[in-house]
Design a protein around this motif. Sequence first.
Motif, PDB file in Angstrom:
ATOM      1  N   ILE A 214       0.615  -1.174   0.184  1.00 53.71           N
ATOM      2  CA  ILE A 214      -0.008  -0.144   0.082  1.00 53.71           C
ATOM      3  C   ILE A 214       0.810   1.335  -0.124  1.00 53.71           C
ATOM      4  O   ILE A 214       1.791   1.326   0.749  1.00 53.71           O
ATOM      5  N   LEU A 215       0.607   2.366  -0.796  1.00 56.32           N
ATOM      6  CA  LEU A 215       1.111   3.604  -0.819  1.00 56.32           C
ATOM      7  C   LEU A 215      -0.166   4.231  -0.030  1.00 56.32           C
ATOM      8  O   LEU A 215      -1.127   4.607  -0.475  1.00 56.32           O
ATOM      9  N   TYR A 216       0.196   4.811   1.359  1.00 52.72           N
ATOM     10  CA  TYR A 216      -0.932   5.558   2.009  1.00 52.72           C
ATOM     11  C   TYR A 216      -0.623   6.870   1.738  1.00 52.72           C
ATOM     12  O   TYR A 216       0.351   7.498   2.604  1.00 52.72           O
ATOM     13  N   ASP A 217      -1.370   7.541   0.938  1.00 52.14           N
ATOM     14  CA  ASP A 217      -1.395   9.007   0.847  1.00 52.14           C
ATOM     15  C   ASP A 217      -2.338   9.517   1.726  1.00 52.14           C
ATOM     16  O   ASP A 217      -3.629   9.785   1.610  1.00 52.14           O
ATOM     17  N   ALA A 218      -1.812  10.365   2.564  1.00 55.94           N
ATOM     18  CA  ALA A 218      -2.753  10.989   3.843  1.00 55.94           C
ATOM     19  C   ALA A 218      -3.750  12.172   3.284  1.00 55.94           C
ATOM     20  O   ALA A 218      -4.806  12.237   3.686  1.00 55.94           O
ATOM     21  N   TYR A 219      -3.171  12.794   2.086  1.00 52.56           N
ATOM     22  CA  TYR A 219      -4.071  13.715   1.575  1.00 52.56           C
ATOM     23  C   TYR A 219      -5.342  13.097   0.899  1.00 52.56           C
ATOM     24  O   TYR A 219      -6.500  13.462   1.391  1.00 52.56           O
ATOM     25  N   HIS A 220      -5.156  12.154   0.206  1.00 55.40           N
ATOM     26  CA  HIS A 220      -6.363  11.649  -0.514  1.00 55.40           C
ATOM     27  C   HIS A 220      -7.185  10.774   0.429  1.00 55.40           C
ATOM     28  O   HIS A 220      -8.528  10.853   0.508  1.00 55.40           O
ATOM     29  N   LEU A 221      -6.511   9.878   1.426  1.00 55.57           N
ATOM     30  CA  LEU A 221      -7.170   9.463   2.364  1.00 55.57           C
ATOM     31  C   LEU A 221      -8.003  10.174   3.425  1.00 55.57           C
ATOM     32  O   LEU A 221      -9.192   9.590   4.027  1.00 55.57           O
ATOM     33  N   GLN A 222      -7.613  11.266   3.897  1.00 56.46           N
ATOM     34  CA  GLN A 222      -8.116  12.112   4.764  1.00 56.46           C
ATOM     35  C   GLN A 222      -9.626  12.454   3.863  1.00 56.46           C
ATOM     36  O   GLN A 222     -10.402  12.771   4.738  1.00 56.46           O
ATOM     37  N   LYS A 223      -9.495  12.923   2.541  1.00 56.78           N
ATOM     38  CA  LYS A 223     -10.667  12.963   1.722  1.00 56.78           C
ATOM     39  C   LYS A 223     -11.730  12.081   1.771  1.00 56.78           C
ATOM     40  O   LYS A 223     -12.856  12.116   2.013  1.00 56.78           O
ATOM     41  N   ASN A 224     -11.247  10.911   1.349  1.00 56.05           N
ATOM     42  CA  ASN A 224     -12.144   9.530   1.242  1.00 56.05           C
ATOM     43  C   ASN A 224     -12.674   8.859   2.539  1.00 56.05           C
ATOM     44  O   ASN A 224     -13.710   8.531   2.443  1.00 56.05           O
ATOM     45  N   GLN A 243       2.870   8.919   1.747  1.00 61.53           N
ATOM     46  CA  GLN A 243       2.726  10.340   1.059  1.00 61.53           C
ATOM     47  C   GLN A 243       1.681  11.364   1.903  1.00 61.53           C
ATOM     48  O   GLN A 243       0.768  10.620   2.283  1.00 61.53           O
ATOM     49  N   ILE A 244       2.149  12.721   1.762  1.00 62.74           N
ATOM     50  CA  ILE A 244       1.243  13.638   2.410  1.00 62.74           C
ATOM     51  C   ILE A 244       1.172  14.773   1.585  1.00 62.74           C
ATOM     52  O   ILE A 244       1.606  15.112   0.740  1.00 62.74           O
ATOM     53  N   GLY A 245       0.082  15.570   2.028  1.00 64.49           N
ATOM     54  CA  GLY A 245      -0.342  17.079   1.751  1.00 64.49           C
ATOM     55  C   GLY A 245      -1.287  17.230   2.696  1.00 64.49           C
ATOM     56  O   GLY A 245      -2.269  16.389   3.007  1.00 64.49           O
ATOM     57  N   ASP A 246      -1.441  18.416   2.923  1.00 63.74           N
ATOM     58  CA  ASP A 246      -2.406  18.980   3.820  1.00 63.74           C
ATOM     59  C   ASP A 246      -3.662  19.047   3.259  1.00 63.74           C
ATOM     60  O   ASP A 246      -3.642  19.252   1.955  1.00 63.74           O
ATOM     61  N   ASN A 247      -4.999  18.937   3.943  1.00 65.15           N
ATOM     62  CA  ASN A 247      -6.166  18.957   3.230  1.00 65.15           C
ATOM     63  C   ASN A 247      -7.179  20.165   4.069  1.00 65.15           C
ATOM     64  O   ASN A 247      -6.935  20.078   5.563  1.00 65.15           O
ATOM     65  N   PRO A 248      -7.645  21.117   3.210  1.00 66.37           N
ATOM     66  CA  PRO A 248      -7.858  21.206   1.961  1.00 66.37           C
ATOM     67  C   PRO A 248      -6.690  22.119   1.452  1.00 66.37           C
ATOM     68  O   PRO A 248      -5.924  22.691   2.200  1.00 66.37           O
ATOM     69  N   GLU A 279       4.170  14.869  -1.526  1.00 62.91           N
ATOM     70  CA  GLU A 279       3.457  14.915  -3.041  1.00 62.91           C
ATOM     71  C   GLU A 279       2.505  16.143  -2.709  1.00 62.91           C
ATOM     72  O   GLU A 279       1.338  15.873  -2.562  1.00 62.91           O
ATOM     73  N   HIS A 280       2.831  17.316  -2.718  1.00 62.47           N
ATOM     74  CA  HIS A 280       1.811  18.574  -2.400  1.00 62.47           C
ATOM     75  C   HIS A 280       2.593  19.735  -3.147  1.00 62.47           C
ATOM     76  O   HIS A 280       3.728  19.569  -3.535  1.00 62.47           O
ATOM     77  N   GLY A 281       1.947  20.759  -3.413  1.00 59.60           N
ATOM     78  CA  GLY A 281       2.530  22.091  -3.592  1.00 59.60           C
ATOM     79  C   GLY A 281       2.875  23.041  -2.431  1.00 59.60           C
ATOM     80  O   GLY A 281       2.695  22.446  -1.254  1.00 59.60           O
ATOM     81  N   LEU A 282       3.337  24.329  -2.670  1.00 63.08           N
ATOM     82  CA  LEU A 282       3.503  25.141  -1.734  1.00 63.08           C
ATOM     83  C   LEU A 282       2.458  26.081  -1.648  1.00 63.08           C
ATOM     84  O   LEU A 282       1.995  26.629  -2.762  1.00 63.08           O
ATOM     85  N   SER A 283       2.422  26.658  -0.448  1.00 66.23           N
ATOM     86  CA  SER A 283       1.246  27.726  -0.156  1.00 66.23           C
ATOM     87  C   SER A 283       1.575  29.046  -0.532  1.00 66.23           C
ATOM     88  O   SER A 283       0.826  29.849  -0.852  1.00 66.23           O
ATOM     89  N   GLU A 284       3.043  29.251  -0.695  1.00 62.77           N
ATOM     90  CA  GLU A 284       3.558  30.608  -0.899  1.00 62.77           C
ATOM     91  C   GLU A 284       4.587  30.240  -2.331  1.00 62.77           C
ATOM     92  O   GLU A 284       5.055  29.597  -2.088  1.00 62.77           O
ATOM     93  N   GLY A 285       4.845  31.571  -3.051  1.00 59.18           N
ATOM     94  CA  GLY A 285       5.738  31.279  -4.017  1.00 59.18           C
ATOM     95  C   GLY A 285       7.292  31.983  -3.550  1.00 59.18           C
ATOM     96  O   GLY A 285       7.235  32.544  -2.661  1.00 59.18           O
ATOM     97  N   GLY A 286       8.133  31.932  -4.535  1.00 60.81           N
ATOM     98  CA  GLY A 286       9.513  32.414  -4.298  1.00 60.81           C
ATOM     99  C   GLY A 286      10.060  31.590  -2.958  1.00 60.81           C
ATOM    100  O   GLY A 286       9.802  30.685  -2.672  1.00 60.81           O
TER     101      GLY A 286
END
Length: 304
Positions: A214-224, A243-248, A279-286
């Motif tokens: 299993i790849l447990y992606d906490a971002y997707h599974l928090q939603k599901n 894998q992680i990423g905060d939600n929303p 596996e997520h983006g950044l909340s601010e640039g630069g």
Amino acid sequence: MNRRKFVKNSVLTASALSIGSQMAEAAEKKEIKGETFNLNYAPHQGMFKNHAGDNFIDQIKYMADLGFRSIEDNGMMKRSVDEQEKIGNTLASLGMDMGVFVIDKGGNGANTFAAGKEEYNEIFLKSCHKAVEVAKRTNAKWMTVVPGNFERRLPLDIQTGNVIETLRRGAEIFEPHGLVMVLEPLSDSPDLFLRTSVQTHMICKAVDSPSCKILYDAYHLQKNEGNLITNMKYCWDEIDYIQIGDNPGRKEPYTGEINYKNVFKFLYEQGFKGIVGMEHGLSEGGKEGENKLVAAYRKADDFL
């Protein structure tokens, strides 16, 4: 106060202010870069381009300077052989690990394992053979697999059986090489067959192979499904990659609702030695956004 004493006190005060400023600056730098983390977090290409430039090799070196010990790269199979080898050699020279890359199964959701169609399976199995060679060049161990969409014209149990059979054939390719395909439940669309951790756990049990986990992606599974730590406990014996990423928002920790300090503490207490993919983006640039990203991981990783 005489002049000599006044000058002496002024010098001491200025010196103290300077030392205090230096200590604050050093503390800030320590928060951003230097020490390794308690867990093995893996950034991806582009996360630090403002500091390191556009070249991926330079970015990897900068990640190592920050204290990261791994990377992941979903699109590794699409890179040239030369680039794959350069990445693998760079990681080896820095003592870093390679995280997941995605196995192409021919079409994102349409060519689904659930359909039981041999033409779909052949595309996937051909990619599995190719993935073995990519893994050798990059010193990789894990490869992400997504079975695809539901085949709604078939009973659900028949679909599940088709998925299991296809994954068994893939596992036979990877087992001799000690490689692991990790199945990822996703939240991108309700049409996707693989949706929950316990469903994925059942399928891994049925495939019954060290090469299917299993790849447990906490971002997707928090939603599901939510209830992250409890569900990880249920499925722990089949989880091989995180894998992680905060939600929303799918950004770094402290930008959403997930208490990642507790999640990371749980992983550490379970003795998890694998990779935690960012596996997520950044909340601010630069550069400021990149510094904020590292500071968030320093904060969440400080659970001991």
